[in-house]
Design a protein around this motif. Structure first.
Motif, mmCIF file in Angstrom:
data_model
loop_
_atom_site.group_PDB
_atom_site.id
_atom_site.type_symbol
_atom_site.label_atom_id
_atom_site.label_comp_id
_atom_site.label_asym_id
_atom_site.label_seq_id
_atom_site.Cartn_x
_atom_site.Cartn_y
_atom_site.Cartn_z
ATOM 1 N N ASN A 219 29.822 -0.324 13.734
ATOM 2 C CA ASN A 219 29.732 0.416 14.938
ATOM 3 C C ASN A 219 29.583 0.540 16.165
ATOM 4 O OD1 ASN A 219 26.235 1.495 13.940
ATOM 5 N ND2 ASN A 219 25.691 -0.517 13.864
ATOM 6 N N TYR A 221 30.055 0.903 20.720
ATOM 7 C CA TYR A 221 29.240 1.365 21.275
ATOM 8 C C TYR A 221 30.458 1.159 22.598
ATOM 9 C CZ TYR A 221 25.709 -0.440 18.351
ATOM 10 O OH TYR A 221 24.539 -0.857 17.165
ATOM 11 N N HIS A 236 14.575 1.101 15.750
ATOM 12 C CA HIS A 236 14.696 2.230 14.261
ATOM 13 C C HIS A 236 14.035 0.652 13.382
ATOM 14 C CE1 HIS A 236 18.145 0.690 13.916
ATOM 15 N NE2 HIS A 236 17.846 0.476 13.060
ATOM 16 N N HIS A 292 13.836 -2.437 15.636
ATOM 17 C CA HIS A 292 15.214 -3.096 16.165
ATOM 18 C C HIS A 292 15.820 -2.089 17.208
ATOM 19 C CE1 HIS A 292 16.712 -2.939 12.565
ATOM 20 N NE2 HIS A 292 17.866 -2.443 12.976
ATOM 21 N N ARG A 302 31.178 -2.504 23.308
ATOM 22 C CA ARG A 302 30.113 -3.475 21.978
ATOM 23 C C ARG A 302 31.155 -3.224 20.415
ATOM 24 N NH1 ARG A 302 25.266 -3.765 19.471
ATOM 25 N NH2 ARG A 302 24.662 -6.233 18.615
ATOM 26 N N SER A 304 29.812 -3.970 16.574
ATOM 27 C CA SER A 304 28.019 -4.886 15.454
ATOM 28 C C SER A 304 29.086 -3.900 13.781
ATOM 29 C CB SER A 304 27.542 -4.432 15.541
ATOM 30 O OG SER A 304 27.741 -3.251 15.179
#
Ligand code: AKG
Ligand code: FE2
Length: 356
Positions: A219, A221, A236, A292, A302, A304
């Motif tokens: 991911n 961001y 979700h 979360h 960011r 992940s």
């Protein structure tokens, strides 16, 4: 031939220098409660409840009492939180650093280069570089782009769609998958013992070594000028059995606990482990699939790495284990395949969006 849908990349929006985000990214009022800048949220969260941190090396101890304590800590975290930070997992820090570096270098490529890997969700090609499409009536989007691909078992992976840059992406990712697979077995063993089953039971039930798929989602961001209006990933639960998350030490993950959003701290050398829907179902609700979401922030990108351990979509039936069902604990979930579960969830979400 169907034309490919043009998908705006969040990265290009972020780079355009806008100070107001487009309306599709503005979450509805009902969802904005306690949204905000992730960096601020992390600072504020120091005094509240914290996601448990568990040293799973304890499970290798010669001392039975220490092993039992480890089982108990994992059980308690999976029951009460549905999420935990694990340390002492044994994956070399150097390998994790290389994985982070490889993902970062891929996302550092110019957009045109990344577009060469674009997925095509409308034709079912979900692996590759992507961004969320509006799949509900309210047309809501998330502040992230991602790269998604199957990572394990090796004989089912399609290496031709993995990033070819940086050149060590494939080697590092394969190595990481092997290491993570070992950690996963350990987690399944701990979780099995935690509900009074033989250590091997949950993993065997999930499909065993060969049939559990590890899906990698990186991911990305970008910085967001209005973090209190947007989300990186909307609230979700994961459909997986278990999910494993690493990140670049920028906060953003929040979990719902005791009626409140708790911001995950950046715990050095840890991996975040989530209980997903498929494990909740298997344990007839003893372990909780954690709700979360991902916050964004103004200052830092960011990244992940979420790895979802999933059963085969059509072959494995999701159902509570007979050993965990009794007159006192009747089955809470109906029999379904993994694919049916995913479809039902999407359908429910669309219905909810349509009635908003
Ligand atoms: O970025 C994160 O920490 C969480 C990502 C996530 O929840 C997901 O990809 O399902
Ligand atoms: Fe998730």
């Amino acid at each position: 031939m169907a034309t490919k849908v043009f998908v705006p990349r969040v990265e290009s929006l972020a780079r355009s220098g806008i100070d107001q985000i487009p309306t599709e990214y503005v979450r509805p009022e009902s969802e904005r409660d306690h949204l905000g800048d992730a960096l601020e949220a992390e600072k504020k969260s120091v005094n509240g409840p914290q996601i448990p941190i568990i040293d799973i090396k304890m499970f290798d101890s010669d001392d039975e009492a220490v092993r039992k304590q480890c089982v108990e800590e994992v059980r308690s975290a999976a029951v009460n939180w549905g999420v935990m930070h694990i340390v002492g997992h044994g994956i070399p820090a150097e390998l994790i650093d290389r994985l982070r570096e490889a993902g970062k270098r891929f996302f550092d490529l110019p957009l045109e280069e990344k577009e060469k890997y674009a997925n095509d969700q409308s034709s079912g090609m979900i692996q590759g570089y992507g961004s969320k499409l509006a799949n509900n009536a309210s047309g809501q989007l998330e502040w992230e782009d991602y790269f998604f691909h199957l990572m394990f078992p090796e004989n089912q992976t399609n290496l031709s769609i993995w990033p070819r840059y940086p050149p060590d992406y494939t080697e590092v990712t394969k190595e990481f998958a092997k290491e993570l697979r070992v950690v996963m077995t350990k987690m399944f063993n701990l979780l099995s013992l935690g509900v009074g089953l033989p250590a091997e039971k949950l993993e065997a039930e999930a499909g065993g070594m060969e049939n559990i798929l590890l899906q990698m989602k990186i991911n990305y961001y970008p910085k967001c000028p209005q973090p209190s209006l947007a989300v990186g990933v909307e609230a979700h639960t994961d459909v997986s059995r278990l999910s494993f998350i690493l990140h670049n030490n920028v906060p953003g993950l929040q979990v719902f606990y005791d009626g409140k959003w708790v911001t995950a701290k950046c715990v050095p050398d840890s991996i975040v482990v989530h209980v997903g829907d498929s494990l909740e179902i298997l344990t007839n609700g003893l372990y909780k699939s954690v709700l979360h979401r991902g916050l964004v922030n103004k200052e830092k990108v960011r990244i992940s790495w979420a790895v979802f351990a999933e059963p085969d979509k059509e072959k494995v039936l999701l159902r509570p284990l007979p050993e965990l069902v009794s007159d006192a604990a009747p089955p809470k979930y109906e029999l379904r395949t993994f694919a049916q579960h995913v479809r039902q969830k999407l359908f429910k979400k669309e219905q909810e969006a349509a009635t908003k």
